[in-house]
Design a protein around this motif. Sequence first.
Motif, PDB file in Angstrom:
ATOM      1  N   THR A 297       7.473  13.455 102.390  1.00  0.00           N
ATOM      2  CA  THR A 297       6.881  14.342 101.387  1.00  0.00           C
ATOM      3  C   THR A 297       5.360  14.250 101.365  1.00  0.00           C
ATOM      4  O   THR A 297       4.668  15.274 101.344  1.00  0.00           O
ATOM      5  CB  THR A 297       7.422  13.991  99.988  1.00  0.00           C
ATOM      6  OG1 THR A 297       8.824  13.817 100.085  1.00  0.00           O
ATOM      7  CG2 THR A 297       7.113  15.086  99.000  1.00  0.00           C
ATOM      8  N   HIS A 327      10.410  17.470  93.477  1.00  0.00           N
ATOM      9  CA  HIS A 327       9.207  17.675  94.287  1.00  0.00           C
ATOM     10  C   HIS A 327       8.090  18.288  93.455  1.00  0.00           C
ATOM     11  O   HIS A 327       6.927  17.946  93.604  1.00  0.00           O
ATOM     12  CB  HIS A 327       9.513  18.586  95.472  1.00  0.00           C
ATOM     13  CG  HIS A 327      10.184  17.885  96.613  1.00  0.00           C
ATOM     14  ND1 HIS A 327       9.704  16.719  97.139  1.00  0.00           N
ATOM     15  CD2 HIS A 327      11.287  18.182  97.327  1.00  0.00           C
ATOM     16  CE1 HIS A 327      10.484  16.328  98.138  1.00  0.00           C
ATOM     17  NE2 HIS A 327      11.466  17.204  98.258  1.00  0.00           N
ATOM     18  N   ASP A 391      11.660  21.927 103.273  1.00  0.00           N
ATOM     19  CA  ASP A 391      12.150  20.557 103.208  1.00  0.00           C
ATOM     20  C   ASP A 391      13.639  20.553 103.528  1.00  0.00           C
ATOM     21  O   ASP A 391      14.374  21.437 103.092  1.00  0.00           O
ATOM     22  CB  ASP A 391      11.905  19.997 101.799  1.00  0.00           C
ATOM     23  CG  ASP A 391      12.116  18.493 101.741  1.00  0.00           C
ATOM     24  OD1 ASP A 391      11.798  17.806 102.734  1.00  0.00           O
ATOM     25  OD2 ASP A 391      12.579  17.999 100.701  1.00  0.00           O
ATOM     26  N   GLU A 392      14.081  19.574 104.261  1.00  0.00           N
ATOM     27  CA  GLU A 392      15.490  19.477 104.637  1.00  0.00           C
ATOM     28  C   GLU A 392      15.939  20.810 105.240  1.00  0.00           C
ATOM     29  O   GLU A 392      16.905  21.424 104.801  1.00  0.00           O
ATOM     30  CB  GLU A 392      16.345  19.137 103.414  1.00  0.00           C
ATOM     31  CG  GLU A 392      15.895  17.907 102.653  1.00  0.00           C
ATOM     32  CD  GLU A 392      16.227  16.588 103.355  1.00  0.00           C
ATOM     33  OE1 GLU A 392      16.976  16.609 104.348  1.00  0.00           O
ATOM     34  OE2 GLU A 392      15.715  15.546 102.912  1.00  0.00           O
ATOM     35  N   GLY A 546      17.390  14.031  99.347  1.00  0.00           N
ATOM     36  CA  GLY A 546      16.047  13.951  98.795  1.00  0.00           C
ATOM     37  C   GLY A 546      15.811  13.275  97.466  1.00  0.00           C
ATOM     38  O   GLY A 546      14.694  12.898  97.188  1.00  0.00           O
TER      39      GLY A 546
HETATM   40 MG    MG Z   1      12.632  14.152 101.422  1.00  0.00          MG
END
Ligand code: MG
Length: 689
Positions: A297, A327, A391-392, A546
């Motif tokens: 991140t 996030h 992300d991911e 996450g």
């Molecule tokens: Mg992550």
Amino acid sequence: MVSSSLWDRDVQYLKNVGPRRVYLLKKMGVSTVGDLLYHFPRDYDNRSDFKPGGYVSGEKTTVRGVVAGLEEKRPRRGLTITRAFIHSGMERLVAVWFNQPFVRRQVTVGARILVTGKVNSFHNELQIQVADYEIEDGKEMINSGRIVPIYPLTGGISQRLIRLIIKSALDEWGHRLPEFIPSEMLARFVLPETGPALHAIHFPDSFNEIKMARRRFIFEEFFIHQLMVALMRKRSRVDKKNHVYPPGDDRERRLLSLLPFSLTPGQAGAWEEIKKDMARPFPMNRLLQGDVGSGKTVVCVLAMLRAVSGGFQAAFMAPTEILAEQHYLNIKGYFESLGVQVGLVTGGMKKKARKDLLIKIASGETGVVVGTHALIQEDVQFNKLALAVIDEQHRFGVRQRAMLRKKGQNPDVLVTTATPIPRTLAMTVYGDLDVSTISGLPPGRKPVKTFVCSKSQLGMVYREIKKEISLGRQGYIVCPLVEESEKVDLQAAVELKEYLSSGPLAGCAVEILHGRMKPEEKESVMGRFRDGAVDVLVSTTVIEVGVDIPNAAIMAVVDADRFGLAQLHQLRGRVGRGDSPARCYLISDSRGEEPVYRLEAMRTISDGFVLAEKDLELRGPGEMHGTRQSGDLLYRIADPVRDFRALETAAREARRLVDGDPELKKAENAALAREIKARFSGLGFLSIG
Ligand code: MG
Ligand code: ADP
């Protein structure tokens, strides 16, 4: 000839699909008829052989008979029991439904019915607890009396409903689905055509049909993706980005000094590579790979800071609301002290708040926008999006990723994954991406101590959890892999929570978290967990990716054998993110050779890359259902590890085709060009046809 393609035909025009259902379908990522027809079953249930009697208690079976009577009881508030008396040959059975009062309207006395469920002897009567049923009314049966598809679902939609909707779509579209894979190729690899294959994969007449259809779609997915890769590679040498970042300003130094740690060598190396990419005149297309907890991140945050420092905007898309929220809080923490506005866009937002935020995004006032796939909705317009972070990324489809990219003009793209794939595969799968790998974890991390326990040891596990909590730490209890839409399984999670808070974990604050909760409920539970007001989270796999709560130090996974290796590794990655040593208990009574081996691998290996190699060893090519790995990358049905052969073949064929016809202009590739255009058109990264 087809007037409109299934890839731009909205599901709302289908029979049996009203506004509410459109909403639910879109929530699970199905917006077009194409999405729907390519929403493949995750499993099948063979309900084609119904026995005329001789039922075995405890066994799941399908019974065919006539409804001789019907009654409804409400023994207490909140419980409705519907019972149908069924005559099946010489046998008398009672079919039982719990809390499905609407059944009474569908099942009438005299109707011919098929019911599937578990048979039990109870108070001298033979009962069948109905898992599914179907009235025989002359129409093609889709819920019973055949091999029945079981779909992956995410809430609000039942198996019966999705079957009905997919059946309507097949009836309407089945006869006008164009074939686009060159026929010469179909013949060479002995693959069925689109139409029949789609029918076979949803409503098969035999298991062999399923096998053939799956082979086709696995090949198709790889082939189309590899074609895109080949075409995009040609294209990427041509497209220039029209934004130039200024060299790093002192905000980067300030951000680094704000961090409570310094970057690991792996993070610093990845950041250097990204910085170089961002300075080039061509858009960055980079995958940031690193094990769970390696600290991806913050590297993304540095890249986003570079973008906003140039006066541009950055977007950060995460696969779940929980993750997006986390996030957002994290990123906001970093950016606000630097004077950058951060916004959060999710599906569950209030109308007014959403409208206000969209205005600020469109004007460029909000520099960094975090969100779920709600980010790619049409009305989200950026002023000058220069960097898109996903992300991911393996949790998103090619289309979704392309749609985010489309929000800017040739933006830089950075995607992350914590599901490493064996290096041998990376080149083929990620042919269109450059790869940065963060090797190693932040200093001081000890591997999560992992234990495999039987259910009889649960008492001990709960005592250990309680001990950990008395030391001020927190824990997760992960419920067996559930189809989150199936109420029954959620019920099990709720019951476990009740049991724990009144029994083994009495005195601790235990809360539940699952995918069917409202976004604000989820947020509230996560918020309290983050603040330490909740000690133990009883959760489904919604925490899988996450989630980052460093104080969580203990985890138990119930029925761990039902999870795949990649998923277990992801789950375990939720603990061991802080300084205190962490433990993970994998609970399983399974004695199967493969599950035992898998759990043993988890017990002894903590490196995600090594586990990925094991995964490759474990999953033989012939495996059909198995546990769907979360590492399914870009694919719905294909698995680059399991289906490596098909992937290699598809990559070879795609390269050969594009080399011989770089813009897909040849007549024999016309259908293919049309299909690709239909699937990906308007996404701005193809100029063919
Ligand atoms: Mg992550
Ligand atoms: P992932 O790679 O799984 O996405 P995260 O980015 O969520 O990992 O980071 C995991 C945790 O490690 C976070 O709590 C983060 O603050 C912390 N972290 C990241 N980089 C470092 C570092 N260099 N030193 C110590 N802790 C770090």
